[in-house]
Write an enzyme that holds these catalytic residues in place. Structure first.
Site, PDB file in Angstrom:
ATOM      1  N   GLY A  17      18.813  59.196   9.143  1.00  0.00           N
ATOM      2  CA  GLY A  17      19.404  59.607  10.414  1.00  0.00           C
ATOM      3  C   GLY A  17      18.966  60.989  10.859  1.00  0.00           C
ATOM      4  N   LEU A  18      17.668  61.289  10.645  1.00  0.00           N
ATOM      5  CA  LEU A  18      17.067  62.509  11.197  1.00  0.00           C
ATOM      6  C   LEU A  18      17.746  63.812  10.742  1.00  0.00           C
ATOM      7  CD1 LEU A  18      16.295  61.359  14.872  1.00  0.00           C
ATOM      8  CD2 LEU A  18      14.649  61.738  13.033  1.00  0.00           C
ATOM      9  N   ILE A  25       3.254  51.492  12.276  1.00  0.00           N
ATOM     10  CA  ILE A  25       4.573  51.190  12.799  1.00  0.00           C
ATOM     11  C   ILE A  25       5.621  52.106  12.175  1.00  0.00           C
ATOM     12  CG2 ILE A  25       4.118  48.774  13.294  1.00  0.00           C
ATOM     13  CD1 ILE A  25       5.462  48.043  10.612  1.00  0.00           C
ATOM     14  N   GLY A  33       2.428  51.906   7.623  1.00  0.00           N
ATOM     15  CA  GLY A  33       3.387  50.855   7.294  1.00  0.00           C
ATOM     16  C   GLY A  33       2.980  50.215   5.983  1.00  0.00           C
ATOM     17  N   CYS A  91      13.018  55.861  15.889  1.00  0.00           N
ATOM     18  CA  CYS A  91      13.893  55.990  14.727  1.00  0.00           C
ATOM     19  C   CYS A  91      15.030  54.985  14.838  1.00  0.00           C
ATOM     20  CB  CYS A  91      14.475  57.391  14.608  1.00  0.00           C
ATOM     21  SG  CYS A  91      15.620  57.515  13.216  1.00  0.00           S
ATOM     22  N   LYS A 137       8.710  66.144   8.839  1.00  0.00           N
ATOM     23  CA  LYS A 137      10.012  65.491   8.982  1.00  0.00           C
ATOM     24  C   LYS A 137      10.444  65.516  10.459  1.00  0.00           C
ATOM     25  CE  LYS A 137      14.005  63.756   8.362  1.00  0.00           C
ATOM     26  NZ  LYS A 137      14.134  62.318   8.051  1.00  0.00           N
ATOM     27  N   ASN A 150       8.602  60.720  18.187  1.00  0.00           N
ATOM     28  CA  ASN A 150       9.283  59.595  17.543  1.00  0.00           C
ATOM     29  C   ASN A 150      10.229  58.944  18.547  1.00  0.00           C
ATOM     30  OD1 ASN A 150      10.722  57.862  15.947  1.00  0.00           O
ATOM     31  ND2 ASN A 150      11.399  59.396  14.466  1.00  0.00           N
TER      32      ASN A 150
END
Lengths: 255, 303
Positions: free
Chosen positions: B72-73, B190, B242, B129, B45, B126
């Site tokens: 939202g992380l 992606i 993806g 995001c 995560k 990342n």
């Protein structure tokens, strides 16, 4: 608690009201592990997400669970096409159910499709509980016979008064508390109803537990989409309905 | 039994299938279904310097063959990850890729410095995001900022670095070239495509964040095309993801140029998707008499 995924036979299926279906599924391992307030996720053919449905019945002896759900959209419509003899793809048992602790007496409050998870509680508490349920109209009423069979005092409300007493469950709840204050209140239903129930429970100083609903992804706590604002260790924390709930102590939830 | 091993930036994976960041938590939930050692790797995560609650719910909406999310992380922060989650993951006999995100270049660098002293196998940066207002995608949508982040993380750690690219750009190959030039060991792509859905009764967007990232089978052809273009533009390995939902998708993605693949949204419906893809790909190689999975990488024969 361990959940599992599999395809299990539907051994009975019936329609309880318009667009409300009732499946009995034979899955002994799941039935043995399941507790009131937990849920399952059902795969719908052709849809990328599973649909969460709460447990309306747990029969550990016969190895079955009962799933009562409402058609809300195309996915649940697809699931509703399943019939007796068909296999249903579920992951279960999921989430944290009701914490019965040493509560001896309870009032159960169910609104609409929030009523099914109250049935296993009524079975446990029997005559030591009052089962209040509310529906829009007589045509939407479900599960009253189940509550009566459990020995619970059964109170039915409809918004339009076409069956039972006219009005919301909150008025009935207040009356029942005045008659006899319970050790705990368990509730499931639309958000305004839950809020109303919790307000009354707090007013009388009665602990309450609520079963919440949120759009889910994985259903097991990995994807973190089904956030619910709670307080944990004095800080605001976004808990997850699928893993930390669906049942929460209402004192922990930020409304 | 074909040889399923792949090697990315010096790290050996027992097979090319990695579970994608954001769909697999820190592995604990899916372990109820299968041993994590079956996987080639796990991308964790997305983790930030400080703990985050993320966006308000609803954070998910279903779309035709796809999913929009706007988490939202949400994560417990890098320190807790290193202390609690990483030791557990490292005992699972699979490659552990720490996916990290930041809101400033300094934050990316700081997290990488912390991870440098751990036994994590790789770091996936990342820069794509779409669900946070500052940082995240902002770094992944220009060559300059993508290069700056890469340069900073490169200087902060000796761990192999994978830069996770955003598809929400005019030309993904330019970004890939820019991060390659600054020392990225691999690129993964992606991330999700920015999308939206509206409830026609309430006239409100279904996601509380209004917009969110689209993933799932619906995005697979777009992802495949971008992986193919990128694999033809850079020399470093490309990790393709993806919408991969079946073993056939996995084979296609590797033919397009992916040296390894990530599986994400498909897990929500079928928690066994990743392991079934490993088995299916292996059977395909056996049927075709192909000895090693590496032999199919970038072997599409374009017209």
């Amino acid at each position: 608690m361990k959940y599992m995924q599999g395809k299990y036979p539907i051994i009975a299926s019936t329609t309880l009201a318009r667009e409300i279906y009732d499946f009995t599924v034979c899955c002994p391992k799941i039935a043995r592990a399941a507790e009131p307030g937990q849920f399952v996720t059902i795969a719908a053919d052709g849809f990328p997400l599973r649909r969460p449905v709460s447990l309306c019945g747990i029969d550990k002896e016969n190895g079955t669970i009962r799933l009562v759900f409402e058609v809300r959209g195309k996915g649940t419509k697809e699931i509703s096409r399943l019939r007796e003899g068909d296999m249903i793809d579920i992951i279960a048992p999921l989430g944290r159910g009701f914490r019965l602790k040493d509560y001896k007496t309870a009032i159960l409050v169910g609104g609409g499709i929030g009523t099914p998870p109250m049935v296993p509680l009524a079975k446990i508490y029997g005559e030591n509980c009052v089962a209040i349920s509310g529906f829009r109209s007589a045509a939407n009423v479900i599960l009253q016979e189940d509550f009566k069979a459990s020995g619970a005092k059964t109170v039915l409300c409809t918004d339009d008064g076409t069956m039972g007493r006219k009005g919301f469950v909150t008025a009935a709840l207040r009356e029942e508390i005045e008659i006899k204050k319970p050790d705990v209140i368990f509730a499931c239903g639309p958000s305004p109803m839950i809020k109303g129930v919790v307000d009354i429970a707090n007013e009388y100083g009665i602990p309450s537990q609520i079963s919440l609903e949120e759009r889910m992804g994985c259903g097991i706590g990995a994807c973190l989409v089904c956030a619910c604002r709670t307080v944990r260790n004095g800080e605001e924390f976004y808990a997850h309905v699928c893993q930390d709930g669906p049942v929460f102590e209402s004192k922990d939830v930020i409304f | 039994m074909a040889d399923m091993r792949v090697n990315i930036a010096g790290v050996e994976f027992k097979n090319p299938v990695i579970t994608a960041s954001g769909t697999f938590g820190y592995g604990r939930e899916y372990e109820h279904f299968f041993p994590l050692s079956k996987l080639g790797g796990i991308s964790t995560k997305g983790t930030t310097a400080e703990k985050r609650n993320g966006n308000l719910a609803p954070r998910i909406a279903e779309t035709p063959s796809g999913i929009l999310n706007s988490v939202g992380l949400q994560n417990p922060g890098i320190d807790k990850f290193i202390k609690v989650e990483l030791p557990n993951l490292k005992s699972k006999d699979t490659v552990i890729i720490a996916n990290i995100a930041g809101f400033s270049i300094e934050e990316y660098a700081k997290i990488c410095e912390k991870l440098d002293g751990t036994n994590v196998d790789m770091i996936e940066i990342n820069i794509s995001c779409p669900n946070v207002k500052h940082g995240g995608a902002a770094f992944g949508t220009s060559c300059q900022s993508a290069a700056e982040v890469t340069k900073a993380v490169r200087a902060s750690t000796k761990k192999p670095i994978i830069i996770k690219l955003s598809p929400n750009v005019t030309d993904i190959t330019e970004i890939a070239r820019a991060v390659e030039a600054e020392g990225a060991d691999a690129v993964s792509l992606i991330n999700t495509l920015l999308g939206m859905r509206i409830d026609i009764n309430s006239r409100r967007p279904i996601l509380k964040n209004n917009v969110g990232g689209l993933s799932g089978a619906a995005v697979f052809p777009v992802a495949l095309r971008m992986v193919w273009q990128t694999a033809n533009a850079v020399k470093i390995p490309v990790i393709g993801m993806g919408g991969i939902s079946t073993w056939e998708d996995g084979i296609e993605m590797m033919l397009a140029g992916a040296s390894a693949i990530q599986v994400g949204a498909a897990l929500f419906k079928n928690p066994f998707a990743a392991v079934e893809i490993i088995d299916g790909m292996n059977d395909y190689l056996d049927r075709k008499g192909i000895k090693s999975v590496n032999e199919i990488v970038k072997k599409v024969q374009p017209w």
